[in-house]
Design an enzyme around this catalytic site. Structure first.
Site, PDB file in Angstrom:
ATOM      1  N   LYS A  52       9.910  -0.836  13.681  1.00 10.71           N
ATOM      2  CA  LYS A  52      10.409  -0.622  12.311  1.00 10.71           C
ATOM      3  C   LYS A  52      11.480   0.462  12.317  1.00 10.71           C
ATOM      4  O   LYS A  52      12.511   0.348  11.661  1.00 10.71           O
ATOM      5  CB  LYS A  52       9.266  -0.131  11.402  1.00 10.71           C
ATOM      6  CG  LYS A  52       8.256  -1.163  10.989  1.00 10.71           C
ATOM      7  CD  LYS A  52       7.351  -0.536   9.920  1.00 10.71           C
ATOM      8  CE  LYS A  52       6.049  -1.296   9.738  1.00 10.71           C
ATOM      9  NZ  LYS A  52       5.097  -0.601   8.881  1.00 10.71           N
ATOM     10  N   GLU A  72      -4.114  -6.326  15.390  1.00 11.14           N
ATOM     11  CA  GLU A  72      -3.575  -5.029  14.953  1.00 11.14           C
ATOM     12  C   GLU A  72      -4.658  -3.955  15.108  1.00 11.14           C
ATOM     13  O   GLU A  72      -4.363  -2.791  15.345  1.00 11.14           O
ATOM     14  CB  GLU A  72      -3.077  -5.114  13.494  1.00 11.14           C
ATOM     15  CG  GLU A  72      -2.114  -3.996  13.120  1.00 11.14           C
ATOM     16  CD  GLU A  72      -1.359  -4.252  11.814  1.00 11.14           C
ATOM     17  OE1 GLU A  72      -0.265  -4.829  11.837  1.00 11.14           O
ATOM     18  OE2 GLU A  72      -1.879  -3.863  10.749  1.00 11.14           O
ATOM     19  N   GLU A 106      10.526  -4.995   4.136  1.00  9.24           N
ATOM     20  CA  GLU A 106      10.530  -6.399   3.739  1.00  9.24           C
ATOM     21  C   GLU A 106      10.150  -6.549   2.267  1.00  9.24           C
ATOM     22  O   GLU A 106      10.819  -7.257   1.499  1.00  9.24           O
ATOM     23  CB  GLU A 106       9.506  -7.199   4.580  1.00  9.24           C
ATOM     24  CG  GLU A 106       9.858  -7.344   6.040  1.00  9.24           C
ATOM     25  CD  GLU A 106       9.291  -6.229   6.915  1.00  9.24           C
ATOM     26  OE1 GLU A 106       9.077  -5.109   6.399  1.00  9.24           O
ATOM     27  OE2 GLU A 106       9.086  -6.478   8.117  1.00  9.24           O
ATOM     28  N   LYS A 128       0.839  -1.199   0.000  1.00  7.16           N
ATOM     29  CA  LYS A 128       0.000   0.000   0.000  1.00  7.16           C
ATOM     30  C   LYS A 128       0.878   1.254   0.000  1.00  7.16           C
ATOM     31  O   LYS A 128       0.675   2.165  -0.778  1.00  7.16           O
ATOM     32  CB  LYS A 128      -0.908  -0.041   1.236  1.00  7.16           C
ATOM     33  CG  LYS A 128      -1.832   1.123   1.366  1.00  7.16           C
ATOM     34  CD  LYS A 128      -2.754   0.968   2.569  1.00  7.16           C
ATOM     35  CE  LYS A 128      -3.437   2.294   2.866  1.00  7.16           C
ATOM     36  NZ  LYS A 128      -4.283   2.233   4.053  1.00  7.16           N
ATOM     37  N   HIS A 173      -5.404 -32.740  19.002  1.00  2.00           N
ATOM     38  CA  HIS A 173      -4.261 -33.545  19.448  1.00  2.00           C
ATOM     39  C   HIS A 173      -3.073 -32.668  19.836  1.00  2.00           C
ATOM     40  O   HIS A 173      -1.970 -33.170  20.044  1.00  2.00           O
ATOM     41  CB  HIS A 173      -3.843 -34.517  18.339  1.00  2.00           C
ATOM     42  CG  HIS A 173      -4.929 -35.495  18.001  1.00  2.00           C
ATOM     43  ND1 HIS A 173      -5.055 -36.701  18.632  1.00  2.00           N
ATOM     44  CD2 HIS A 173      -5.961 -35.407  17.131  1.00  2.00           C
ATOM     45  CE1 HIS A 173      -6.112 -37.337  18.146  1.00  2.00           C
ATOM     46  NE2 HIS A 173      -6.678 -36.571  17.235  1.00  2.00           N
ATOM     47  N   GLY A 207      -4.714  -1.833   5.314  1.00  2.00           N
ATOM     48  CA  GLY A 207      -3.937  -2.992   4.854  1.00  2.00           C
ATOM     49  C   GLY A 207      -4.589  -4.317   5.213  1.00  2.00           C
ATOM     50  O   GLY A 207      -4.742  -5.214   4.388  1.00  2.00           O
ATOM     51  N   ARG A 208      -5.024  -4.443   6.473  1.00  2.00           N
ATOM     52  CA  ARG A 208      -5.566  -5.738   6.931  1.00  2.00           C
ATOM     53  C   ARG A 208      -6.987  -5.991   6.458  1.00  2.00           C
ATOM     54  O   ARG A 208      -7.583  -7.024   6.770  1.00  2.00           O
ATOM     55  CB  ARG A 208      -5.434  -5.849   8.457  1.00  2.00           C
ATOM     56  CG  ARG A 208      -5.989  -4.676   9.230  1.00  2.00           C
ATOM     57  CD  ARG A 208      -5.529  -4.711  10.686  1.00  2.00           C
ATOM     58  NE  ARG A 208      -5.960  -3.540  11.437  1.00  2.00           N
ATOM     59  CZ  ARG A 208      -5.293  -2.402  11.501  1.00  2.00           C
ATOM     60  NH1 ARG A 208      -4.160  -2.263  10.859  1.00  2.00           N
ATOM     61  NH2 ARG A 208      -5.744  -1.401  12.233  1.00  2.00           N
TER      62      ARG A 208
HETATM   63  O1  F6P Z   1       2.598  -4.167   9.961  1.00  2.00           O
HETATM   64  C1  F6P Z   1       2.169  -2.874   9.698  1.00  2.00           C
HETATM   65  C2  F6P Z   1       1.593  -2.698   8.323  1.00  2.00           C
HETATM   66  O2  F6P Z   1       1.427  -1.353   8.112  1.00  2.00           O
HETATM   67  C3  F6P Z   1       0.265  -3.441   8.130  1.00  2.00           C
HETATM   68  O3  F6P Z   1      -0.822  -2.780   8.644  1.00  2.00           O
HETATM   69  C4  F6P Z   1       0.252  -3.596   6.654  1.00  2.00           C
HETATM   70  O4  F6P Z   1      -0.691  -4.537   6.265  1.00  2.00           O
HETATM   71  C5  F6P Z   1       1.681  -4.008   6.393  1.00  2.00           C
HETATM   72  O5  F6P Z   1       2.432  -3.234   7.304  1.00  2.00           O
HETATM   73  C6  F6P Z   1       2.171  -3.857   4.986  1.00  2.00           C
HETATM   74  O6  F6P Z   1       2.147  -2.530   4.548  1.00  2.00           O
HETATM   75  P1  F6P Z   1       2.293  -2.138   3.025  1.00  2.00           P
HETATM   76  O7  F6P Z   1       1.151  -2.735   2.287  1.00  2.00           O
HETATM   77  O8  F6P Z   1       2.271  -0.644   3.000  1.00  2.00           O
HETATM   78  O9  F6P Z   1       3.597  -2.686   2.524  1.00  2.00           O
END
Ligand code: F6P
Length: 544
Positions: free
Chosen positions: A512, A355, A215, A209, A386, A269-270
């Site tokens: 972060k 979150e 990452e 987003k 189990h 995002g979520r």
């Molecule tokens: O972990 C924090 C966060 O902002 C989430 O809310 C989001 O889904 C994720 O990082 C990834 O963010 P982006 O889509 O901006 O890479």
């Protein structure tokens, strides 16, 4: 207009619930069933292809009445209108929260800043549809003219968990494309995936987003380097597409504007799998299945928006969380799907729920004086039986549990399905009834008196463990859409009751930021930045 702000514990309904709790807290579920032969019927909501039985919860009809009074006193109806109408309910980020608009019909009108967002939603859906069809039909080919056979989604958090969970949950409906998800910055993750892929036949979907997430950008860069070892730069246009709100940064990465699937900042995002973030869902399952997922979610939206609170599945579910969390002091909730397909469901909901509602200040910015977000965990049954069910049955913690199962299986093997579902039903029965002293003694039959007395305390199950049984006709894209939307609305309602902001996530920012500083120290010969002695020693040890 902003959401109203009231400390829930100051309401009349809260004190009524407190008195009611004192009366009910020691009553056994078996007693409640004995006293009311219509209990199961009265506490079950049947809607569409969903049968949701709340009767094995430690509640009575009065509890539901008092909980819905609480919702009314906290203006839930008004909050629901604001949520669907595009008010800035994500106040701390200055945004609307409109994942519901992504699955609304074309005739709907939802305004943000004076503009109806629905035409834009449909334009992006059209783009997803066209692109999906061109990939699956083989019209869009790789740089060397070969058909695309593999799709790799590169994203993390909401840009990974939602699409990954849906693709895995609905793999029964999958097409010929193989789909992979790279999320962790751990280099093993991307390397294990690309090592078996042919760049000439692979499509990479970079989903972020913000397009700033460490990452995702690291994985995208390393994968692009790997790709350029075989193919020239001009090939990127055939093999890399992106989903983002940050068009300029995507272009700077080298992706053609035509290959960008835009999303809006009013999609959290979520909650974003319904947006262009769901591109890999559409690619893996075909556009029609993606559309059916959206239409299922829209049906749940309508159920949630229009049903009376006492018949409203997400509202009751959310209020039960409040009941257990704030009155019984339960700390966690388990979600147990009786289908291997929903293997990733609890992991997905961990982000959605924790979150969103892991917040310690209220909507006035003051620390709350009551508990908020619950811990979420779970694994499919019967495996989980189990693994950790012992603790739910005989441990010291109260763990309200959702059981999710299907009337019809997809595999069609009746023997397996009946065995699976007999476990589902048996577990909810066992959790409720437990095992009494008399039952244990009878079971011990001919054992010596000494042995019976020795074993007795260990074999007694107190029971009275609350469960909600969610029984759905069949796992389809549409019913999965309904199920996900059900939990999304539960999250919303919980946030309204707890008087918190559910749609920001400042808690993940600090780590972060510190990681960036520490990365500088790891990459340089000397440690420049100040750290506590523990962190300093760890970094020194690592660098040596
Ligand atoms: O972990 C924090 C966060 O902002 C989430 O809310 C989001 O889904 C994720 O990082 C990834 O963010 P982006 O889509 O901006 O890479």
């Amino acid at each position: 207009m902003a959401l109203q702000s009231t400390n829930p514990t100051t309401t009349k309904a809260w004190s009524d619930l407190q008195s009611h709790f004192s009366e009910l807290k020691d009553v056994h579920l078996k007693e409640l069933f004995k006293n009311n032969s219509k209990r199961a019927e009265e506490l079950t909501v049947i809607w569409d292809d969903f049968y949701v039985d709340f009767s094995k919860n430690r509640i009575t009809k009065k509890t539901i009445s008092l909980l819905t009074d609480l919702a009314k006193e906290l203006h839930l109806k008004d909050a629901i209108s604001k949520y669907f109408d595009g008010d800035i309910i994500n106040k701390t980020e200055g945004r609307a929260v409109l994942h519901t608009a992504l699955r609304a019909p074309e005739s709907a009108e939802v305004f943000v800043g004076g503009e109806n967002v629905i035409p834009g939603v449909f334009a992006v859906k059209e783009k997803i549809k066209d692109f999906t069809n061109s990939i699956t039909s083989g019209i869009h080919r790789g740089f060397t003219g070969k058909q695309i056979t593999d799709v790799v989604n590169i994203g993390i958090g909401g840009s990974d968990l939602g699409p990954a969970m849906v693709v895995d949950s609905l793999k029964f409906y999958k097409n010929h494309l193989s789909t992979y998800f790279v999320s962790n910055v751990d280099g093993d993750h991307y390397q294990e995936i690309v090592k078996n892929l042919n760049p000439e036949t692979t499509l990479f979907v970079i989903v972020s987003k913000t397009f700033t997430t460490q990452e995702t950008l690291s994985n995208a860069n390393s994968i692009r380097d790997w790709f350029l070892q075989t193919l020239p730069k001009e090939a990127i246009a055939n093999h890399f597409v992106a989903v983002s709100t940050n068009i300029e940064s995507v272009k700077a990465f080298g992706i053609d504007e035509a290959n960008i699937f835009p999303m809006k900042d009013w999609v959290g995002g979520r909650f974003s799998l319904w947006s262009a973030v769901g591109l890999s869902i559409s690619l893996a399952l075909g556009y029609d299945n993606f559309e059916n997922l959206l239409s299922g979610a829209h049906k749940m939206d309508e159920h949630f928006r229009t049903s009376d609170f006492k018949e409203n599945i997400p509202v009751i579910g959310a209020l039960l969380t409040v009941w257990y969390n704030n009155f019984f002091e339960a700390e966690s909730e388990a979600i147990i799907p009786y289908t291997q397909y929903l293997n990733q469901f609890a992991t997905y909901l961990q982000q959605g729920i924790m979150e969103s509602n892991g917040k310690r200040v209220d909507r006035d910015g003051k620390p709350v004086n009551y508990q908020t977000g619950t811990l979420i965990w779970g694994e499919p049954g019967t495996n989980s039986q189990h693994a950790f069910f012992q603790l739910i049955h005989q441990g010291t913690k109260l763990i309200p549990t959702d059981f999710i199962g299907y009337v019809k299986s997809l595999h069609g093997n009746k023997d397996h399905h009946n065995k699976l579902m007999s476990n589902y039903f048996a577990q909810t029965e066992a959790l409720m009834n437990g095992k009494t002293e008399d039952e244990v003694l009878e079971e011990l039959g001919n054992a010596s008196e000494e042995q019976k007395q020795m074993l007795l305390p260990f074999k007694i199950f107190e029971g009275n463990k609350p469960t909600t049984s969610i029984l759905i006709q069949k796992l389809t894209p549409e019913s999965l859409g309904k199920l996900i939307a059900m939990y999304e609305h539960k999250i919303f309602v919980q946030g309204i009751i707890w008087n918190i902001f559910s749609y920001d996530q400042f808690g993940v920012e600090l780590g972060k930021k510190l990681a960036k500083t520490i990365l500088e120290d790891l990459n340089s010969s000397v440690i420049h930045n100040p750290h506590d002695t523990s962190t300093q020693s760890l970094i020194e040890f690592f660098k040596k």
